[in-house]
Write an enzyme that holds these catalytic residues in place. Structure first.
Site: not given
Length: 300
Positions: A134, A163
């Site tokens: 992330y 992400k």
């Protein structure tokens, strides 16, 4: 072009005392699953992981894994400030029945790539399931660069996705171009709703972003349009999403605003967040109501 996906970083419903609102959380999960969304990301930034104790995070893991019961892909946010806590929470999620975790790296200090490689290396060696990275440089203070990511992928085969919460699509495109030659199945998701189509056209996997909490059916239609290569329909929905993105402008922190909008939409949740986030005030609530009227008008 990869099959497009849109995953929802799910809000966490709380009672006014800060405890989990079990019924409301179950209702939110059911609504998203029944809409056909591609997956649920639990305890991402929208899920307020940063304000929850380890014990409460474990409680929510047990709730979501049991209730969803493999009806949808679930990714659990397990990033903590220390390696030890991250490993413990990640393996708790895996042992509970989750197959995937997403890990934001430590924030506050801007870490060197040597520190980050040590952090993710120790975690990857110890966690018993799939890991998504992330990247959120506006909150961590540093970037998980494409070159750094490629180096990790060459060492750890349980890192399966990423992400990229960066508004500049050029960053995400470079990441995709850097890794896809050696790792074509690696999933790269954008973290801003409006970048979904751009991500897919660049060779990515889609998007993990918050507005799908509010209108999951719109985002499911968007995915279908892209996968069907119906670009006229995709462009039409892009215009809807561009309008929806104005929700983020109502307050510097959008989570109470999103919860208020979901309440107006008819969801049986409270707009209470973990402190220090406050409920939407009167002016913000009026802005949300006006926003909802305008969105309902353009999508009807």
């Amino acid at each position: 072009m990869k099959k497009a996906k849109f995953l929802t970083p799910v809000i966490t419903a709380f009672n006014t005392d800060g405890s989990l609102d079990v019924r409301a959380n179950k209702d939110v999960y059911d609504r998203l699953i029944n809409s056909g969304i591609d997956g649920l990301v639990i305890m991402g930034s929208t899920g307020e992981f940063y304000a929850m104790s380890i014990e409460q995070r474990k409680e929510l893991i047990d709730l979501v894994v049991t209730h969803v019961d493999k009806r949808a892909k679930v990714i659990i946010g397990t990033g903590c400030m220390t390696i030890e806590d991250t490993i413990e929470l990640s393996n708790y999620a895996i042992d509970a029945g989750a197959e995937n975790v997403i890990i934001v790296s430590p924030y506050y200090f801007s870490l060197t790539y040597e520190s980050l490689e040590f952090y993710y290396g120790r975690i990857s060696e110890s966690v018993k399931g799939n890991i998504y990275l992330y990247n959120y440089p506006d909150r961590t203070g540093y970037d998980l660069s494409p070159e750094f990511t490629l180096n990790l992928l060459r060492k750890y085969n349980n890192i399966v996705g990423y992400k990229d919460t960066v508004s500049e699509m050029g960053h995400t495109r470079k990441l995709i171009q850097t890794v896809q030659g050696e790792f074509p199945e690696f999933e790269v998701f954008s973290g801003f709703d409006e970048n979904f189509v751009h991500n897919i056209l660049a060779g990515g996997s889609g998007c993990i972003s918050a507005l799908s909490n509010l209108y999951p059916e719109i985002f499911v239609k968007w995915v279908k349009a892209v996968n069907d290569k119906n670009m006229d329909r995709a462009a039409e929905i892009q215009n809807y999403v561009n309008k929806m993105s104005e929700l983020y402008e109502i307050s510097p922190c959008f989570i109470p605003i999103l919860k208020k909008a979901m309440m107006i939409k008819g969801m049986h949740i409270k707009d209470y967040c973990k402190t220090p986030l406050l409920q939407a005030d009167e002016k913000q609530s009026s802005a949300v109501e006006k926003f909802m009227e305008e969105v309902e008008h353009i999508i009807s």
